[in-house]
Write a protein that holds these residues in place. Structure first.
Motif, mmCIF file in Angstrom:
data_model
loop_
_atom_site.group_PDB
_atom_site.id
_atom_site.type_symbol
_atom_site.label_atom_id
_atom_site.label_comp_id
_atom_site.label_asym_id
_atom_site.label_seq_id
_atom_site.Cartn_x
_atom_site.Cartn_y
_atom_site.Cartn_z
ATOM 1 N N TYR A 125 18.599 26.757 6.118
ATOM 2 C CA TYR A 125 18.810 28.114 6.634
ATOM 3 C C TYR A 125 18.904 29.137 5.502
ATOM 4 C CZ TYR A 125 19.692 25.694 11.023
ATOM 5 O OH TYR A 125 19.581 24.900 12.135
ATOM 6 N N LEU A 126 19.568 28.776 4.414
ATOM 7 C CA LEU A 126 19.636 29.684 3.264
ATOM 8 C C LEU A 126 18.234 29.977 2.730
ATOM 9 C CD1 LEU A 126 22.738 28.217 1.376
ATOM 10 C CD2 LEU A 126 22.624 30.434 2.569
ATOM 11 N N LYS A 127 17.399 28.956 2.671
ATOM 12 C CA LYS A 127 16.016 29.103 2.212
ATOM 13 C C LYS A 127 15.258 30.119 3.069
ATOM 14 C CE LYS A 127 11.809 26.421 2.519
ATOM 15 N NZ LYS A 127 11.232 25.107 2.741
ATOM 16 N N HIS A 128 15.619 30.193 4.336
ATOM 17 C CA HIS A 128 14.936 31.103 5.258
ATOM 18 C C HIS A 128 15.635 32.450 5.401
ATOM 19 C CE1 HIS A 128 11.647 28.550 6.476
ATOM 20 N NE2 HIS A 128 12.486 27.557 6.289
ATOM 21 N N GLY A 129 16.565 32.735 4.498
ATOM 22 C CA GLY A 129 17.156 34.067 4.447
ATOM 23 C C GLY A 129 18.458 34.251 5.207
ATOM 24 N N PHE A 130 18.963 33.204 5.851
ATOM 25 C CA PHE A 130 20.250 33.317 6.537
ATOM 26 C C PHE A 130 21.365 33.425 5.509
ATOM 27 C CE2 PHE A 130 17.667 31.643 9.903
ATOM 28 C CZ PHE A 130 18.256 32.065 11.082
ATOM 29 N N VAL A 131 22.418 34.114 5.878
ATOM 30 C CA VAL A 131 23.602 34.208 5.030
ATOM 31 C C VAL A 131 24.808 33.697 5.815
ATOM 32 C CG1 VAL A 131 22.731 36.107 3.618
ATOM 33 C CG2 VAL A 131 24.024 36.619 5.666
ATOM 34 N N LYS A 132 25.748 33.127 5.083
ATOM 35 C CA LYS A 132 26.976 32.636 5.701
ATOM 36 C C LYS A 132 27.861 33.826 6.048
ATOM 37 C CE LYS A 132 26.880 28.383 2.985
ATOM 38 N NZ LYS A 132 27.586 27.582 1.968
ATOM 39 N N LYS A 133 28.331 33.864 7.287
ATOM 40 C CA LYS A 133 29.159 34.978 7.736
ATOM 41 C C LYS A 133 30.633 34.596 7.859
ATOM 42 C CE LYS A 133 26.435 38.489 8.214
ATOM 43 N NZ LYS A 133 26.646 39.698 7.471
ATOM 44 N N LEU A 134 30.916 33.462 8.487
ATOM 45 C CA LEU A 134 32.303 33.030 8.628
ATOM 46 C C LEU A 134 32.364 31.564 8.991
ATOM 47 C CD1 LEU A 134 33.406 32.975 11.970
ATOM 48 C CD2 LEU A 134 32.641 35.304 11.646
ATOM 49 N N VAL A 135 33.568 31.006 8.914
ATOM 50 C CA VAL A 135 33.809 29.610 9.285
ATOM 51 C C VAL A 135 34.676 29.586 10.537
ATOM 52 C CG1 VAL A 135 34.885 27.435 8.563
ATOM 53 C CG2 VAL A 135 33.640 28.825 6.887
ATOM 54 N N LYS A 136 34.274 28.787 11.506
ATOM 55 C CA LYS A 136 35.086 28.559 12.711
ATOM 56 C C LYS A 136 35.749 27.188 12.550
ATOM 57 C CE LYS A 136 32.654 31.100 16.343
ATOM 58 N NZ LYS A 136 31.934 30.939 17.631
ATOM 59 N N PRO A 137 37.062 27.172 12.307
ATOM 60 C CA PRO A 137 37.742 25.891 12.104
ATOM 61 C C PRO A 137 37.702 25.023 13.364
ATOM 62 C CG PRO A 137 39.127 27.740 11.422
ATOM 63 C CD PRO A 137 37.956 28.312 12.142
#
Length: 162
Positions: A125-137
């Protein structure tokens, strides 16, 4: 010389057994057949697609995706390539098709959830331009955390895969 044909098309009932095989090989909490049939036939927000490979008159389903569109957003629910066919850019072809479809529908952003410990998927996903937004525990039933990722769709049409 014979050529391999790659087709990305809407998932149909006839694809169910192949899709379910991939589903069960790729996911810890797989959909059942009824869930998948709902996505194919009844969910008005669902965009279920398969990537089909054809060679010398024989065809196989190599992978699939399901994403939902609602207003100007999309959510990737599932994307999977058969394990024996991974690392051949088929997932990237499917992701590009999702992006292009979202672009044509004037979708502004695409989101997804991924298991925090699924490093291969996160890197994809990072390779395709997605960025991490948050973590849901403890998002998943086994207690795994989910990472929410997002990709903004460039409505000026500047998307390219890495």
């Amino acid at each position: 010389m014979k050529f391999l044909n790659i087709d990305i098309r809407r998932m149909e009932d006839k694809d169910l057994s192949s899709v379910m095989e991939i589903e069960n090989l790729c996911f810890l909490s797989p959909y059942n057949k009824d869930n998948m049939l709902y996505e194919i036939n009844d969910n008005p927000y669902s965009n279920p697609w398969v990537i089909e490979l054809s060679y010398e008159g024989k065809s196989i389903i190599a992978g699939f995706s399901i994403y939902w569109t609602l207003f100007d957003t999309a959510s990737i629910i599932q994307i999977a390539i058969h394990p024996s066919l991974q690392k051949r850019n088929l997932g990237s072809a499917l992701m590009d098709e999702i992006y292009n479809d979202c672009f044509s529908k004037k979708i502004k952003s695409i989101t997804l959830e991924v298991r925090e410990n699924n490093k291969n998927a996160i890197n994809f996903y990072l390779k395709h331009g997605f960025v991490k937004k948050l973590v849901k525990p403890q998002y998943y039933t086994n207690g795994d955390n989910a990472i929410i990722m997002e990709l903004e769709v460039d409505l000026n049409g500047k998307h390219t895969s890495n």
